[in-house]
Scaffold this active site. Structure first.
Site, PDB file in Angstrom:
ATOM      1  N   GLY A  11     -11.179   7.549  -0.696  1.00 34.71           N
ATOM      2  CA  GLY A  11     -11.199   7.289   0.739  1.00 34.71           C
ATOM      3  C   GLY A  11     -10.162   8.090   1.482  1.00 34.71           C
ATOM      4  O   GLY A  11      -9.499   7.591   2.398  1.00 34.71           O
ATOM      5  N   ALA A  12     -10.023   9.362   1.123  1.00 35.53           N
ATOM      6  CA  ALA A  12      -8.910  10.181   1.612  1.00 35.53           C
ATOM      7  C   ALA A  12      -9.256  11.035   2.822  1.00 35.53           C
ATOM      8  O   ALA A  12      -8.450  11.868   3.227  1.00 35.53           O
ATOM      9  CB  ALA A  12      -8.409  11.082   0.484  1.00 35.53           C
ATOM     10  N   TYR A  39     -14.405  -9.662   3.142  1.00 33.73           N
ATOM     11  CA  TYR A  39     -13.282  -8.729   3.007  1.00 33.73           C
ATOM     12  C   TYR A  39     -12.105  -9.397   2.285  1.00 33.73           C
ATOM     13  O   TYR A  39     -11.527  -8.823   1.349  1.00 33.73           O
ATOM     14  CB  TYR A  39     -12.848  -8.251   4.390  1.00 33.73           C
ATOM     15  N   GLY A  87      -7.387   7.898   7.900  1.00 37.39           N
ATOM     16  CA  GLY A  87      -6.520   6.746   7.815  1.00 37.39           C
ATOM     17  C   GLY A  87      -5.436   6.835   6.762  1.00 37.39           C
ATOM     18  O   GLY A  87      -4.811   7.882   6.549  1.00 37.39           O
ATOM     19  N   ILE A  88      -5.203   5.722   6.090  1.00 38.87           N
ATOM     20  CA  ILE A  88      -4.145   5.626   5.088  1.00 38.87           C
ATOM     21  C   ILE A  88      -4.379   6.619   3.955  1.00 38.87           C
ATOM     22  O   ILE A  88      -3.455   7.303   3.504  1.00 38.87           O
ATOM     23  CB  ILE A  88      -4.052   4.190   4.547  1.00 38.87           C
TER      24      ILE A  88
END
Length: 325
Positions: free
Chosen positions: A49-50, A204, A53-54
Site C-alpha cells: 500500500g505504498a 474495520y 498516505g502512510i
C-alpha cells in the site's frame, strides 16, 4: 474511525474541535525518524500500500536509508509515479514497483513467487495496505473483501515470505493496526462472510484486532529464528482512507484535518518499528502512535483466540506447513 460516532451527536461540531485540539497537542511527541541514524545499505524492504498516505511516507524514508525498496501497490500507474518521485527525492535507483492486491489470494501468491524468484534477501516486511468504508461484499475467492484486504492477504503474504525473512535474519515484520482494534471482535466466520458485522466501522475494527492477534501468534512461532513481528497504531492521520465513506463523515474528517497528524507524522510509528535500534530484538508487542510500548486490548492478548484465528486463516489460505515450534 472514532469519528463515525461523533457524527450523530448533537454537539458533534464542538466535540470534533475538542478532539482536534487534543490530537494536535499529542501529535508533536512522536519519535522523529529524521534523528534515527539507521542505514539500510544492502538491505531489502517491502512496503504494501505504498502508493499514497502512510505507506508512501514509509517507503520514502526507507529509500532514503539506502534500502532496496519494493513498493507493493494495486495500481501500476499510481505506483510507478510514486517510484519515480522517490527515486528523484532520494537519489536511490533501487526503488521498484511490484503489483499486489491484498484482497486477492491469487495476487498475493503471484507477488510472493516473484519476490522469491527475484530477491536474494528480505530484511523488513511492512504490511501497511488497508481500507475501510466498503460495503459488505464477497470476493471471487469466497472471502469478505475488507477482511481479505486488511488481514487475510497480509497473513498469507507474510507466511509465503517467511523462509526468505529467516534466511535474512535479523529481519522484521511490521503490521500496521489501529487503536480501534480495542473495539473489534475476532471470529473466523467473518473472513468468509458467514457471520456479518453491523457495518464498515465494526468490520474495520475487527480486521485491526486480527492484525494484532496475528502479530502475537506469529512472534510466538518465530521465537529463535531472528525474525521479529510487531504491530502498531499510527493514530488519527490525514490520509485518503475515508474516501469510501459518505459526505458527512468525509466532511467531518476534513474539518479536523488541521489538528491531526499528517501522513508523514503518522508514518513515524511504522518507521520506528521497522528501523529503530530501540525495537531490535523486541517481538510480539504493540506500539502506540507515539512509538511507545502499549498494552493492547484484552481480546488482543488472548493467546487461545490468536491460535484459533491462525488455524482458520491457514485453512482459508491453503497453507499446510506454516511456521511451527
Amino acid at each position: 474511525m472514532e469519528l463515525l460516532s461523533a457524527c450523530s451527536h448533537p454537539c458533534w461540531f464542538l466535540l470534533t474541535l475538542l478532539l482536534g485540539l487534543l490530537l494536535w497537542a499529542r501529535r508533536r511527541r512522536a519519535w522523529d525518524p529524521r534523528k534515527c541514524p539507521t542505514d539500510l545499505t544492502g538491505k531489502t524492504v517491502i512496503v504494501t500500500g505504498a502508493n499514497s498516505g502512510i505507506g508512501k511516507c514509509v517507503a520514502l524514508d526507507l529509500a532514503r536509508r539506502n534500502a532496496r525498496t519494493i513498493l507493493a501497490c494495486r495500481s501500476r500507474e499510481r505506483g510507478q509515479a510514486v517510484v519515480e518521485a522517490i527515486r528523484v527525492a532520494t537519489g536511490n535507483p533501487a526503488v521498484l514497483l511490484r503489483l499486489l492486491d491484498t484482497s486477492s489470494l491469487a495476487s498475493v501468491r503471484a507477488f510472493a513467487q516473484a519476490v522469491l524468484r527475484e530477491e536474494k534477501r528480505l530484511d523488513v516486511l511492512v504490511n501497511n495496505a488497508g481500507l475501510t468504508g466498503l460495503p459488505f461484499a464477497i470476493t471471487p475467492e469466497g472471502l469478505e473483501q475488507t477482511f481479505a484486504t486488511n488481514y487475510l492477504g497480509p497473513f498469507l503474504l507474510t507466511n509465503l515470505l517467511l523462509d526468505l525473512l529467516k534466511a535474512s535474519a535479523p529481519a522484521r515484520v511490521v503490521n500496521v493496526s489501529s487503536f480501534r482494534h480495542s473495539a473489534g471482535t475476532a471470529d473466523g466466520r467473518y473472513l468468509t462472510g458467514q457471520e456479518r458485522l453491523s457495518g464498515s466501522d465494526a468490520t474495520y475494527n475487527s480486521t485491526k484486532l486480527m492484525n494484532v492477534l496475528f502479530t502475537a501468534e506469529l512472534a510466538r512461532r518465530l521465537q529463535g529464528t531472528g525474525v521479529t513481528a510487531n504491530a502498531l497504531s499510527p493514530g488519527v492521520v490525514s490520509t485518503n482512507i475515508m474516501r469510501h465513506f459518505g459526505w458527512a463523515v468525509r466532511a467531518l474528517f476534513i474539518l479536523i484535518r488541521p489538528f491531526i497528524k499528517s501522513a508523514e507524522q503518522g508514518a513515524a510509528s511504522t518507521i520506528y518499528c521497522a528501523v529503530s535500534e530501540e525495537v531490535s530484538g523486541i517481538t510480539g508487542k504493540y506500539f502506540d502512535s507515539d512509538c511507545g510500548l502499549a498494552l493492547p486490548s484484552v481480546s488482543a492478548r488472548d493467546a487461545g483466540l490468536a491460535r484459533k484465528l491462525w488455524e482458520e486463516s491457514e485453512r482459508l489460505t491453503g497453507l499446510t506447513d506454516g511456521p511451527r515450534h
